[in-house]
Design a protein around this motif. Structure first.
Motif, short mmCIF file in Angstrom:
data_model
loop_
_atom_site.label_atom_id
_atom_site.label_comp_id
_atom_site.label_asym_id
_atom_site.label_seq_id
_atom_site.Cartn_x
_atom_site.Cartn_y
_atom_site.Cartn_z
N UNK A 1 34.00 51.54 33.68
CA UNK A 1 34.91 50.40 33.55
C UNK A 1 34.77 49.70 32.21
N UNK A 2 33.91 50.21 31.36
CA UNK A 2 33.55 49.50 30.12
C UNK A 2 34.73 49.24 29.20
N UNK A 3 35.62 50.21 29.04
CA UNK A 3 36.72 50.06 28.08
C UNK A 3 37.62 48.89 28.49
N UNK A 4 38.11 48.15 27.51
CA UNK A 4 38.95 46.98 27.78
C UNK A 4 40.17 47.35 28.61
N UNK A 5 40.80 48.46 28.26
CA UNK A 5 42.02 48.86 28.97
C UNK A 5 41.71 49.17 30.43
N UNK A 6 40.60 49.88 30.65
CA UNK A 6 40.24 50.25 32.02
C UNK A 6 39.95 48.99 32.82
N UNK A 7 39.18 48.07 32.23
CA UNK A 7 38.86 46.85 32.96
C UNK A 7 40.11 46.02 33.22
N UNK A 8 41.06 46.08 32.28
CA UNK A 8 42.34 45.40 32.50
C UNK A 8 43.03 45.94 33.75
N UNK A 9 43.08 47.28 33.87
CA UNK A 9 43.72 47.87 35.06
C UNK A 9 42.95 47.52 36.34
N UNK A 10 41.62 47.54 36.21
CA UNK A 10 40.78 47.18 37.34
C UNK A 10 41.12 45.76 37.81
N UNK A 11 41.19 44.83 36.86
CA UNK A 11 41.52 43.44 37.18
C UNK A 11 42.91 43.34 37.76
N UNK A 12 43.84 44.06 37.15
CA UNK A 12 45.23 44.01 37.62
C UNK A 12 45.30 44.41 39.09
N UNK A 13 44.64 45.52 39.41
CA UNK A 13 44.70 46.01 40.80
C UNK A 13 44.02 45.02 41.76
N UNK A 14 42.82 44.60 41.41
CA UNK A 14 42.06 43.73 42.31
C UNK A 14 42.74 42.36 42.46
N UNK A 15 43.10 41.75 41.34
CA UNK A 15 43.66 40.40 41.39
C UNK A 15 45.00 40.40 42.11
N UNK A 16 45.85 41.37 41.77
CA UNK A 16 47.17 41.40 42.41
C UNK A 16 47.02 41.68 43.91
N UNK A 17 46.10 42.60 44.26
CA UNK A 17 45.89 42.86 45.69
C UNK A 17 45.42 41.59 46.38
N UNK A 18 44.47 40.90 45.75
CA UNK A 18 43.95 39.66 46.33
C UNK A 18 45.07 38.65 46.56
N UNK A 19 45.92 38.50 45.56
CA UNK A 19 47.01 37.52 45.67
C UNK A 19 47.98 37.93 46.78
N UNK A 20 48.29 39.25 46.83
CA UNK A 20 49.23 39.70 47.87
C UNK A 20 48.62 39.55 49.26
N UNK A 21 47.31 39.80 49.36
CA UNK A 21 46.66 39.63 50.67
C UNK A 21 46.72 38.17 51.09
N UNK A 22 46.40 37.27 50.15
CA UNK A 22 46.46 35.85 50.46
C UNK A 22 47.85 35.47 50.94
N UNK A 23 48.85 36.02 50.26
CA UNK A 23 50.21 35.70 50.62
C UNK A 23 50.55 36.26 52.00
N UNK A 24 50.11 37.48 52.23
CA UNK A 24 50.43 38.06 53.54
C UNK A 24 49.75 37.29 54.67
#
Lengths: 618, 259
Positions: free
Chosen positions: A453-476
């Motif tokens: 996960x070290x590369x900035x781009x990879x961590x960006x995707x990691x964050x995108x997936x986790x954060x968006x999932x978290x937000x969608x779960x909260x919403x659901x």
């Protein structure tokens, strides 16, 4: 024995300015129901103004005159704040005004920097009171003795004002029933303005009075805020004798803490507060607040619906745009959007408590910073792999939230909010002072993500997936039976309990769930920065989330995320200017006045007004 | 007849005041029982003890012979007692049908589910209940915009959601227009007949009380002073005294006029 007496005297002397500031806050809250976050800023202006005046005015008369004038000046500043910032938003939903006062904090911070510069100012000694007197062999500064004598006089004067004068009668009446006072023909707006000015003047006096002991610096606004809130809450909101007693308790305890348990000074204050509130839920002299039937004041929230296909398409398009960012964005933009996404998840988790649950938590940083620290501690002390630490962080934060919620949910309203703040501060001070384990002020460093996960781009995707999932779960979850039960408990606890819903259990679970999500945001944060410091747990961080949720719109499902995205984005742009706080503060005040339903709520109403959105059944 | 709900020596003190004093009564199956009395007689205190909002100082509450004294409101509800409030208590941020769905979700023990959309659960049942109180056409309206009489009917639908044995209605028609009052009580009477529910209600409107109740109890200063059919209560001298005064003030005047 001698030492003991000396300690008590020092404590009493320290109580003096704390008392003045606290009773100002207490008065303002009692009458206007505004939780004035900017009270520490008024205290700071008092100190700076007093300092400047003392440079000009000579001798003892000049010294004491400066203190009085500083009080008057700050009173005038308070008057202006009330008229310009607060008057337009009295009709806004409860607690929305505190967002405006937060804007004032930012504006005053930069104005103070502009006028007095960044250096700490050493307070001048009081003329004629420079040395010490020996009481039972122990040296006591003469100025402390002066404070000891002055404070009771001020307290009595205030007591006289409140209990014996017409203004006092009005203030007390308004504290108990504002509507009735209005109905009896009292001009409420001037009463509010007067009380706000008086409370501000007291804060200013407190600031100027402590100059010989503490001086003036740019951090004193936030530093005083926690003790002042503690004093007001322990004493009981709106009670002057309570504030006096509590100020003495806290100050004396603090002095003893410094001598006997120096590692515990910060923790001690919050422990006392928690103990007092467990025994007397409304403070030493406070009365039970008559909580309204509906958790949210003002216009009721609209019914919520699962997202329509149009909304889903728009969100999907936005996500695609974000996912393609590495193709067209710079390295910097990736870091920036990562930050924004993390903050959005943090805000969304608070919004779940605040909006859906109607539970105003002032200490949400405890779970965000808590999650970050759980991960960091695991990596530092047991060399845990990043993946495991990342998974355990939200679990730890969720457990902390359950524990805090278990205690806090006995209370309601402002006391509840204050207790959550106290717990967050308790955790902050534990982390700050327990240096061996947490690194204290130096924080914990070298908390990097796993190799893959070290590369900035990879961590960006990691964050995108986790954060968006978290937000969608909260919403659901807001749409699930559990989310509905939480709203039911907020709308009418009476009906919910009478139809078999265990409201306390539902709220407690909501606390744990929101804490879990806050901790997830914290875990994302710590691995993106590689380090964590105690400021991720402090009041300012809790306020950040609180402010954007209110600005986005408490009574709209998207409010938290939209507010966070909008304001974090703007902040990232403004932060490049030297006086960005001034701009941000003005922007916040502007939004508060122009869009009292928050960005999303006001936008919705605006669209309905011009006919672009269907008005639903009014 | 068997008693569905029974109280034995129900008493409640507030400091030195005895708000409810040794009240014992039985509510029979399928009965519409009215509890009347002047303001401050202790009707609401009595109600709150039945439903668990207040703990009695002394005495027992029995549901179908099982003691339910001191249980929490939600536990009493689970035992099969529904209630409506004097001042409506509704979920202002939801639609009418969602208000009813909440009670159904709770009844089916699905409050803590995270997965399904709440608004799609038990919608048909909720609509059927709303139909019963003639509110089906307003099912998808925001409940915050309803007229007060409609809110009262919605509350009745909520109270019927778990098929209660007993329904407690605290001043069901308070705050409603006269025409609506009669309508609501007629509706209640019909439901009692069709569903076999037993209803205990308090009321100030005597038209409503005399028109529909099978039996009436009169509470004064915390104590039951009379009990009987509408006709018996109407002619009961103690009751007349409580409601109209003893007539002692004007008794002499009457005597003087005759002399």
């Amino acid at each position: 024995m001698e030492f003991f007496v000396a300690q008590v005297l020092t404590g009493l002397a320290n109580a003096s300015s704390l008392f003045l500031v606290a009773c100002g806050l207490s008065l303002i809250f009692g009458v206007t129901r505004i939780v004035n976050f900017a009270h520490g800023s008024l205290y700071m202006i008092g100190a700076y103004t007093g300092y400047s005046l003392m440079q000009v005015l000579p001798g003892a008369v000049g010294f004491w005159g400066s203190i009085l004038i500083a009080g008057l000046v700050v009173g005038l500043v308070g008057l202006l704040i009330e008229i310009l910032v607060l008057r337009p938003v009295y009709r806004a939903p409860e607690l929305f005004q505190l967002v405006a006062t937060f804007g004032v904090i930012l504006v005053i911070q930069d104005l103070a920097l502009l006028i007095w510069g960044p250096e700490d100012l050493l307070g001048p000694r009081a003329p004629g009171l420079r040395g010490v007197v020996r009481i039972m062999g122990e040296p006591i500064p003469k100025y402390d003795i002066a404070l000891l004598i002055i404070t009771p006089f001020v307290a009595v004067a205030l007591w006289y004002l409140i209990t014996k004068t017409r203004l006092g009668v009005l203030v007390r009446a308004a504290t108990q029933d504002r509507e009735m006072v209005g109905a009896l023909g009292v001009n409420q707006s001037w009463l509010f303005t007067g009380v706000f000015a008086l409370g501000s003047a007291l804060a200013g006096l407190g600031g100027a009075l402590q100059l010989p002991k503490g001086g003036a610096d740019l951090l004193m606004d936030f530093n005083i805020l926690a003790p002042v809130f503690v004093v007001v809450v322990i004493g009981g909101m709106g009670s002057l004798p309570g504030a006096y007693l509590a100020a003495i308790i806290i100050s004396v305890l603090n002095v003893f803490g410094v001598s006997y348990l120096p590692e515990s000074t910060l923790v001690l204050m919050f422990v006392v507060m928690i103990v007092v509130l467990m025994i007397r839920p409304y403070g030493l002299f406070g009365r039970e607040e008559v909580a309204g039937e509906h958790g949210q004041v003002g216009e009721p929230e609209r019914p919520i619906k699962p997202a329509s296909n149009t909304v889903r398409m728009v969100v999907a398009a936005g996500l695609v745009l974000l996912a393609l960012l590495p193709l067209y964005g710079s390295h910097f933009s990736l870091v920036l959007i990562t930050d924004v996404l993390i903050f959005c998840l943090f805000a969304a988790s608070l919004h779940f408590l605040l909006g859906t649950g109607g539970l105003v938590s002032f200490g949400h940083a405890a779970y965000y910073g808590g999650g970050a620290y759980v991960a960091a501690l695991l990596v530092t002390h047991v060399n845990s792999p990043m993946e495991l630490a990342f998974l355990l962080a939200p679990v730890g934060a969720g457990l902390v939230a359950l524990a805090i919620g278990w205690v806090c949910l006995r209370l309601t309203g402002v006391y509840f909010a204050m207790l959550t703040l106290a717990f967050a501060q308790l955790i902050w001070s534990l982390v700050f002072q327990w240096g061996d384990v947490t690194g204290g002020d130096d924080g914990l460093v070298n908390i990097w993500p796993a190799e893959w996960l070290k590369a900035t781009t990879v961590y960006f995707y990691f964050t995108l997936v986790i954060a968006v999932s978290g937000i969608l779960i909260l919403r659901h979850v807001a749409h699930s039976p559990f989310g509905y039960a939480l709203r039911a408990a907020r709308d009418s606890e009476r009906q919910a309990e009478a139809t078999g819903i265990d409201t306390r259990k539902v709220r407690l679970l909501a606390f744990g769930f929101a804490g879990f999500m806050g901790g997830l945001a914290g875990a994302l944060f710590v691995f993106s920065k590689g380090s964590v410091f105690p400021n991720e747990l402090e009041i300012a961080r809790s306020f950040d989330a609180l402010i954007v949720v209110f600005l986005g719109g408490v009574k709209t499902l998207a409010g938290g995320v939209v507010g966070a995205g909008f304001f974090k984005g703007i902040e990232e742009v403004l932060i490049r200017f030297e006086y960005w706080r001034l701009l941000m503060g003005l922007l916040i005040i502007f939004v508060v006045i122009a869009a009292p339903d928050g960005v999303v709520g006001s936008l919705r109403k605006g669209l309905e007004r011009v006919g672009l959105r269907k008005v639903e059944d009014q | 007849m068997s008693a569905v709900l029974e109280t034995r020596g129900l008493t409640r003190h507030f400091g030195a005041i005895v708000a409810v004093d040794d009240v014992s009564f039985q509510l029979h199956r399928g009965e519409l029982l009215a509890l009347i009395g002047p303001n401050g007689a202790g009707k609401s205190t009595c109600f709150n003890m039945l439903m668990g909002q207040l703990k009695p100082t002394e005495g027992q509450v029995l549901l179908d012979g099982e003691e339910i004294t001191g249980l929490l409101p939600r536990q009493v509800w689970r035992k099969g007692v529904g209630r409506t409030f004097q001042i409506t208590a509704t979920y202002a941020s939801m639609t009418v049908v969602e208000n009813v769905q909440m009670a159904l979700l709770s009844h089916h023990g699905e409050i803590l589910r995270f997965l399904p959309f709440a608004t799609r659960q038990y919608r048909e049942e909720a609509l059927a209940l709303l139909d019963l109180v003639s509110m089906a056409d307003q099912a998808d309206r925001h409940c915050a915009v309803l007229a007060y009489g409609d809110l009262k009917r919605m509350e009745l639908a909520i109270a019927l959601a778990h098929d209660p044995k007993v329904l407690l209605m605290d001043e069901p028609t308070a705050g409603m227009a006269p025409k609506e009052r009669v309508g609501l009580m007629k509706l209640t009477a019909d439901i009692v007949r069709s569903k076999g529910v037993s209803v205990l209600f308090t009321e100030h409107d005597m038209d409503v009380v005399f028109a529909h109740s099978h039996r009436i109890m009169v509470l004064n200063r915390g104590a039951l002073i009379a009990e009987g059919t509408a006709e018996e209560i109407r002619t009961n001298t103690t009751v007349q005294e409580v409601y109209l005064g003893g007539g002692t003030v004007f008794a002499d005047e009457g005597g003087a006029a005759h002399a």
